[in-house]
Design a protein around this motif. Structure first.
Motif, PDB file in Angstrom:
ATOM      1  N   PHE A   1       8.534 -34.473  48.297  1.00 54.66           N
ATOM      2  CA  PHE A   1       9.545 -33.885  49.191  1.00 54.66           C
ATOM      3  C   PHE A   1       9.263 -34.256  50.642  1.00 54.66           C
ATOM      4  O   PHE A   1      10.174 -34.476  51.427  1.00 54.66           O
ATOM      5  CB  PHE A   1       9.601 -32.364  49.031  1.00 54.66           C
ATOM      6  N   GLU A   2       7.985 -34.330  50.992  1.00 59.20           N
ATOM      7  CA  GLU A   2       7.655 -34.590  52.392  1.00 59.20           C
ATOM      8  C   GLU A   2       7.746 -36.063  52.765  1.00 59.20           C
ATOM      9  O   GLU A   2       8.243 -36.406  53.817  1.00 59.20           O
ATOM     10  CB  GLU A   2       6.246 -34.074  52.686  1.00 59.20           C
ATOM     11  N   ARG A   3       7.252 -36.934  51.893  1.00 63.29           N
ATOM     12  CA  ARG A   3       7.109 -38.338  52.286  1.00 63.29           C
ATOM     13  C   ARG A   3       8.174 -39.259  51.708  1.00 63.29           C
ATOM     14  O   ARG A   3       8.477 -40.286  52.291  1.00 63.29           O
ATOM     15  CB  ARG A   3       5.748 -38.880  51.826  1.00 63.29           C
ATOM     16  N   VAL A   4       8.691 -38.954  50.535  1.00 66.87           N
ATOM     17  CA  VAL A   4       9.614 -39.893  49.873  1.00 66.87           C
ATOM     18  C   VAL A   4      11.055 -39.418  50.020  1.00 66.87           C
ATOM     19  O   VAL A   4      11.927 -40.145  50.484  1.00 66.87           O
ATOM     20  CB  VAL A   4       9.239 -40.054  48.375  1.00 66.87           C
ATOM     21  N   VAL A   5      11.307 -38.167  49.651  1.00 63.72           N
ATOM     22  CA  VAL A   5      12.670 -37.625  49.720  1.00 63.72           C
ATOM     23  C   VAL A   5      12.989 -37.188  51.149  1.00 63.72           C
ATOM     24  O   VAL A   5      14.122 -37.283  51.609  1.00 63.72           O
ATOM     25  CB  VAL A   5      12.791 -36.442  48.724  1.00 63.72           C
ATOM     26  N   LYS A   6      11.979 -36.725  51.850  1.00 63.15           N
ATOM     27  CA  LYS A   6      12.102 -36.282  53.251  1.00 63.15           C
ATOM     28  C   LYS A   6      13.177 -35.220  53.433  1.00 63.15           C
ATOM     29  O   LYS A   6      13.906 -35.212  54.419  1.00 63.15           O
ATOM     30  CB  LYS A   6      12.360 -37.485  54.162  1.00 63.15           C
ATOM     31  N   ALA A   7      13.334 -34.375  52.461  1.00 62.24           N
ATOM     32  CA  ALA A   7      14.274 -33.242  52.532  1.00 62.24           C
ATOM     33  C   ALA A   7      13.895 -32.257  51.441  1.00 62.24           C
ATOM     34  O   ALA A   7      13.254 -32.630  50.456  1.00 62.24           O
ATOM     35  CB  ALA A   7      15.699 -33.724  52.313  1.00 62.24           C
ATOM     36  N   GLN A   8      14.284 -31.014  51.668  1.00 57.69           N
ATOM     37  CA  GLN A   8      14.023 -29.987  50.639  1.00 57.69           C
ATOM     38  C   GLN A   8      15.300 -29.243  50.305  1.00 57.69           C
ATOM     39  O   GLN A   8      15.287 -28.035  50.096  1.00 57.69           O
ATOM     40  CB  GLN A   8      12.950 -29.007  51.130  1.00 57.69           C
ATOM     41  N   THR A   9      16.418 -29.936  50.248  1.00 60.74           N
ATOM     42  CA  THR A   9      17.686 -29.268  49.953  1.00 60.74           C
ATOM     43  C   THR A   9      17.730 -28.882  48.476  1.00 60.74           C
ATOM     44  O   THR A   9      17.045 -29.495  47.648  1.00 60.74           O
ATOM     45  CB  THR A   9      18.872 -30.209  50.238  1.00 60.74           C
ATOM     46  N   PRO A  10      18.580 -27.885  48.122  1.00 61.95           N
ATOM     47  CA  PRO A  10      18.685 -27.489  46.704  1.00 61.95           C
ATOM     48  C   PRO A  10      19.031 -28.668  45.801  1.00 61.95           C
ATOM     49  O   PRO A  10      18.509 -28.785  44.698  1.00 61.95           O
ATOM     50  CB  PRO A  10      19.808 -26.451  46.715  1.00 61.95           C
ATOM     51  N   ARG A  11      19.901 -29.565  46.291  1.00 62.38           N
ATOM     52  CA  ARG A  11      20.290 -30.698  45.432  1.00 62.38           C
ATOM     53  C   ARG A  11      19.134 -31.670  45.224  1.00 62.38           C
ATOM     54  O   ARG A  11      18.951 -32.197  44.134  1.00 62.38           O
ATOM     55  CB  ARG A  11      21.496 -31.430  46.049  1.00 62.38           C
ATOM     56  N   TRP A  12      18.340 -31.912  46.281  1.00 67.71           N
ATOM     57  CA  TRP A  12      17.201 -32.819  46.093  1.00 67.71           C
ATOM     58  C   TRP A  12      16.177 -32.208  45.142  1.00 67.71           C
ATOM     59  O   TRP A  12      15.565 -32.898  44.323  1.00 67.71           O
ATOM     60  CB  TRP A  12      16.564 -33.191  47.439  1.00 67.71           C
ATOM     61  N   VAL A  13      15.990 -30.902  45.256  1.00 69.15           N
ATOM     62  CA  VAL A  13      15.037 -30.240  44.349  1.00 69.15           C
ATOM     63  C   VAL A  13      15.496 -30.444  42.900  1.00 69.15           C
ATOM     64  O   VAL A  13      14.711 -30.829  42.023  1.00 69.15           O
ATOM     65  CB  VAL A  13      14.921 -28.733  44.692  1.00 69.15           C
ATOM     66  N   LEU A  14      16.799 -30.238  42.656  1.00 70.53           N
ATOM     67  CA  LEU A  14      17.332 -30.395  41.295  1.00 70.53           C
ATOM     68  C   LEU A  14      17.226 -31.845  40.819  1.00 70.53           C
ATOM     69  O   LEU A  14      16.847 -32.115  39.677  1.00 70.53           O
ATOM     70  CB  LEU A  14      18.790 -29.930  41.244  1.00 70.53           C
ATOM     71  N   ARG A  15      17.549 -32.791  41.728  1.00 67.29           N
ATOM     72  CA  ARG A  15      17.486 -34.214  41.360  1.00 67.29           C
ATOM     73  C   ARG A  15      16.070 -34.615  40.961  1.00 67.29           C
ATOM     74  O   ARG A  15      15.863 -35.281  39.953  1.00 67.29           O
ATOM     75  CB  ARG A  15      17.889 -35.064  42.564  1.00 67.29           C
ATOM     76  N   VAL A  16      15.104 -34.228  41.810  1.00 66.31           N
ATOM     77  CA  VAL A  16      13.708 -34.614  41.540  1.00 66.31           C
ATOM     78  C   VAL A  16      13.256 -34.011  40.213  1.00 66.31           C
ATOM     79  O   VAL A  16      12.643 -34.684  39.373  1.00 66.31           O
ATOM     80  CB  VAL A  16      12.794 -34.164  42.715  1.00 66.31           C
ATOM     81  N   GLN A  17      13.601 -32.732  40.002  1.00 65.38           N
ATOM     82  CA  GLN A  17      13.205 -32.070  38.750  1.00 65.38           C
ATOM     83  C   GLN A  17      13.867 -32.743  37.551  1.00 65.38           C
ATOM     84  O   GLN A  17      13.228 -33.022  36.530  1.00 65.38           O
ATOM     85  CB  GLN A  17      13.591 -30.587  38.792  1.00 65.38           C
ATOM     86  N   MET A  18      15.176 -33.006  37.674  1.00 65.35           N
ATOM     87  CA  MET A  18      15.906 -33.558  36.530  1.00 65.35           C
ATOM     88  C   MET A  18      15.374 -34.945  36.177  1.00 65.35           C
ATOM     89  O   MET A  18      15.050 -35.217  35.016  1.00 65.35           O
ATOM     90  CB  MET A  18      17.404 -33.621  36.832  1.00 65.35           C
ATOM     91  N   ASN A  19      15.239 -35.818  37.181  1.00 65.56           N
ATOM     92  CA  ASN A  19      14.822 -37.189  36.882  1.00 65.56           C
ATOM     93  C   ASN A  19      13.401 -37.251  36.333  1.00 65.56           C
ATOM     94  O   ASN A  19      13.130 -37.986  35.379  1.00 65.56           O
ATOM     95  CB  ASN A  19      14.957 -38.065  38.132  1.00 65.56           C
TER      96      ASN A  19
END
Ligand SMILES: Nc1nc2[nH]cnc2c(=O)[nH]1
Length: 389
Positions: free
Chosen positions: A229-247
């Motif tokens: 979240f800090e270095r690669v996605v650089k965001a902690q939005t609800p959608r990014w959390v779901l995307r990272v978890q799902m993938n």
């Protein structure tokens, strides 16, 4: 004037700081144990953290109890149990579609190949962890499992320090120690109470080694999520959390399916289904319920990683360890003992110690923001005077 605008932007940006990446968290210097909270404290923030915690605790408890029910009712496939831990990932597409995108959701924060490599790496590790966890749940009785699994918090203390530059305060150290003791007390106290009697064939040596390995792997996974979240996605939005978890969980599911075919376990599934206590419908319902409960728990846990830290998310997960035996009293007829209640109380105490640290950090940050505000106002006034003259 520039300085005044900069501070005003920071203050206005407080709610977004939960979602937007901050450059200062890139450094390797130890950071505040609760740095995101420090700028985003408040009733609403605590309410969201409470919802995540409830999801993790209720989802994790239900998933663990259903896994035990699966083993108790004649299930024996380790790869099937492995698959249930990640196999509900496609369901995350529903909340993902229902969550409105924010500006950070529309940009690609890193090259797609880098994101894919991160999903593949974390997903493969999750697949391995899930397999070891499946063995651990079957090979060890509840009490011993709780004792050994609580070591994941100590492992997380190390991975958080190394990968996430987590700073340790006396309150956080106290929390890690008390939570670990809570599970230890439970293990020692319930080793002879006949917990979770069922058709287990305990294999202590293998169960012990696999639980320790799974604990270390899980601590690493949570720290890697935080780093992602800090270095690669650089965001902690609800959608990014779901995307990272799902993938990452889709990759873990592919590992489980590959394992099921490679081991030949898939051939035993139809026989296991037919022989399952309660029949085929109950077999399917048990596994589907387990898969949904794991994903609900993981949504809560990964959101806690993004909102607060991997150590906080793990500490909440460890609170679940004494909860499982309590529910087993009702569901599997285990004996209720004073030790179980003491373990629960210690667990609550350890957790409150951690939460209190967050509260202190939030108050300190609010004080700093107020001080910056008055400096900023004074500077803005002096800028205005010099502009006019
Ligand atoms: N090792 C391990 N694996 C998990 N998978 C989901 N939760 C856990 C956990 O607490 N520990």
């Amino acid at each position: 004037m520039e300085h005044a605008q900069e501070i005003q932007l920071q203050i206005r940006g407080v709610p977004e700081q939960e979602s937007a990446h901050k450059d200062d968290s890139h450094g390797s210097a130890p950071k505040s144990p609760t740095r995101r909270l420090a700028v985003a404290s408040g009733v609403r923030w605590w309410a969201m953290v409470a919802v995540d915690m409830i999801m993790l605790l209720s989802g994790g408890t239900v998933a663990t109890l259903l896994t035990r029910l699966y083993y108790n009712s004649g299930g024996n496939s380790k790869w099937m149990t492995t698959l249930t831990q990640s196999g509900g990932a496609p369901l995350l597409a529903i909340p993902l579609l229902l969550t409105p995108p924010s500006p950070e959701d529309r940009r690609l924060p890193s090259p797609a190949t880098k994101l894919a490599a991160v999903y593949a790496g974390i997903g493969a590790l999750i697949g391995l962890d899930n397999l070891m966890y499946a063995y651990a749940l079957q090979y060890l009785p509840v009490s011993t499992f709780s004792l050994v699994a609580s070591s994941q918090l100590a492992f997380n203390a190390v991975t958080s320090r190394l990968l996430n530059a987590q700073r340790f305060t006396p309150l956080i150290a106290n929390s890690v120690v008390v939570l670990t003791f809570a599970a230890t007390v439970l293990a020692v106290g319930s080793s002879s109470d006949g917990s979770s009697s069922g058709n287990y064939h305990y294999n202590y040596a293998a169960g012990f080694v696999l639980t320790v390995a799974a604990s270390a792997a899980f601590a690493l996974i949570l720290s890697l999520y935080e780093l992602t979240f800090e270095r690669v996605v650089k965001a902690q939005t609800p959608r990014w959390v779901l995307r990272v978890q799902m993938n990452s969980n889709l990759v873990a599911s592919a590992v489980a399916v590959a394992g099921m075919f490679a081991s030949g376990e898939w051939r035993t599934v139809s026989g296991e289904m037919a022989a399952f206590r309660g029949g085929t419908a109950r077999y399917v319902a048990t596994l589907a319920g387990t898969a949904v409960a794991w994903q609900a728990a993981l949504v809560g846990q990964i959101r806690l990683v993004a909102r607060v830290s991997s150590l906080f998310a793990n500490a909440t997960g460890v609170v679940q360890l004494p909860l499982v035996p309590l529910f087993a009293v009702v569901l599997f007829g285990d004996r209720m003992t004073g030790i179980k209640v003491v373990a629960m109380l210690m667990s609550a105490w350890g957790f409150m110690s951690y939460a209190y640290q967050h509260y202190l950090d939030g108050r300190r940050a609010a004080g700093t923001a107020r001080a910056q505000c008055s400096v900023c106002a004074a500077r803005a006034a002096s800028d205005a005077v010099s502009d006019a003259s």
